[in-house]
Scaffold this active site. Structure first.
Site, mmCIF file in Angstrom:
data_model
loop_
_atom_site.group_PDB
_atom_site.id
_atom_site.type_symbol
_atom_site.label_atom_id
_atom_site.label_comp_id
_atom_site.label_asym_id
_atom_site.label_seq_id
_atom_site.Cartn_x
_atom_site.Cartn_y
_atom_site.Cartn_z
ATOM 1 N N TYR A 1 0.838 -1.202 0.000
ATOM 2 C CA TYR A 1 0.000 0.000 0.000
ATOM 3 C C TYR A 1 0.875 1.254 0.000
ATOM 4 O O TYR A 1 0.645 2.191 -0.772
ATOM 5 C CB TYR A 1 -0.934 -0.026 1.216
ATOM 6 C CG TYR A 1 -1.777 1.215 1.375
ATOM 7 C CD1 TYR A 1 -2.823 1.483 0.493
ATOM 8 C CD2 TYR A 1 -1.526 2.125 2.396
ATOM 9 C CE1 TYR A 1 -3.597 2.631 0.631
ATOM 10 C CE2 TYR A 1 -2.294 3.274 2.547
ATOM 11 C CZ TYR A 1 -3.322 3.522 1.656
ATOM 12 O OH TYR A 1 -4.086 4.661 1.793
ATOM 13 N N GLU B 1 -11.567 5.957 5.253
ATOM 14 C CA GLU B 1 -10.900 6.756 6.284
ATOM 15 C C GLU B 1 -11.820 6.954 7.486
ATOM 16 O O GLU B 1 -11.376 6.933 8.635
ATOM 17 C CB GLU B 1 -10.452 8.112 5.731
ATOM 18 C CG GLU B 1 -9.344 8.035 4.683
ATOM 19 C CD GLU B 1 -8.011 7.512 5.190
ATOM 20 O OE1 GLU B 1 -7.819 7.410 6.426
ATOM 21 O OE2 GLU B 1 -7.152 7.190 4.357
ATOM 22 N N TRP C 1 -5.089 1.425 10.375
ATOM 23 C CA TRP C 1 -5.372 1.404 8.939
ATOM 24 C C TRP C 1 -5.243 -0.011 8.393
ATOM 25 O O TRP C 1 -5.956 -0.406 7.482
ATOM 26 C CB TRP C 1 -4.449 2.367 8.186
ATOM 27 C CG TRP C 1 -4.646 2.290 6.708
ATOM 28 C CD1 TRP C 1 -3.760 1.853 5.770
ATOM 29 C CD2 TRP C 1 -5.834 2.633 5.961
ATOM 30 N NE1 TRP C 1 -4.314 1.893 4.512
ATOM 31 C CE2 TRP C 1 -5.585 2.368 4.606
ATOM 32 C CE3 TRP C 1 -7.088 3.129 6.339
ATOM 33 C CZ2 TRP C 1 -6.535 2.595 3.612
ATOM 34 C CZ3 TRP C 1 -8.040 3.343 5.334
ATOM 35 C CH2 TRP C 1 -7.756 3.082 3.998
#
Length: 198
Positions: A30, A52, A60
């Protein structure tokens, strides 16, 4: 740790979070291929905004590892399709083990799609990107990367004024980082080149 770029086994310098542990290879991918690269398009930005928001209060990595589950549950984050979700869909989502089952976040995701569905094509993209600041000097360490900026505060305020939910200044800045409105890859990080371009 100084928070400066670190060298991976492949010899490449990365932001420290992109190389936290070998068991977190999906973070590295990522970091190297997505984070900080420009994202355009209403549906694509809506997806990132939703993810988000779901990340708020969580790692995350938790969201990243469930991203395909989120995409399946939320009709590929098509604004038009999610805007048509019913109360029954919301209940279905609350029982879906492939996502984070948080009622407030699910409700906000559907409500935000309904707001965006009323806008002209490209309007969400234009609004979000209108808050992209002039690119600053590359941060040298993780301590140089802010959590909130005047632009993210203004973006969150504007989105809330227009009816969006679950978007504060910190979430807005995470969105700006993820979607390339700012380039917060550290100086010396190999992924910095190509990120943050418009």
């Amino acid at each position: 740790m100084s928070g400066a770029p670190v060298i991976g086994a492949d010899g490449l310098h990365r932001c420290p979070w992109g190389l936290e542990a070998e068991t977190m290879a999906d973070y590295r991918v990522y970091h190297d291929t997505e984070w900080g690269r420009p994202v355009r398009g209403d549906d694509a930005l809506y997806e990132r905004m939703c993810l988000e928001a779901f990340q708020s209060g969580l790692s995350w990595l938790t969201i990243l590892r469930r991203r395909e589950g989120f995409r399946a549950a939320f009709a590929g984050f098509s604004i038009a399709k999610v805007a048509a979700f019913t109360d029954a869909d919301a209940e279905r989502l609350l029982a879906d083990p492939g996502i984070i089952r948080n009622r407030a976040k699910i409700t906000a995701t559907i409500a935000n799609a309904r707001v965006a569905a009323e806008w002209a094509p490209g309007e969400l993209d234009a609004l979000i990107w209108s808050y992209a600041p002039e690119q600053a000097a590359a941060p040298r360490t993780a301590a140089d990367v802010p959590a909130v900026t005047p632009e993210s505060t203004a973006l969150a305020k504007d989105l809330k004024k227009r009816g969006f939910r679950f978007i504060g200044p910190t979430t807005a800045y995470a969105l700006m980082q993820a979607c390339g409105l700012v380039n917060d890859h550290l100086a010396g990080c190999h992924a910095r080149e190509g990120a943050g371009a418009r």
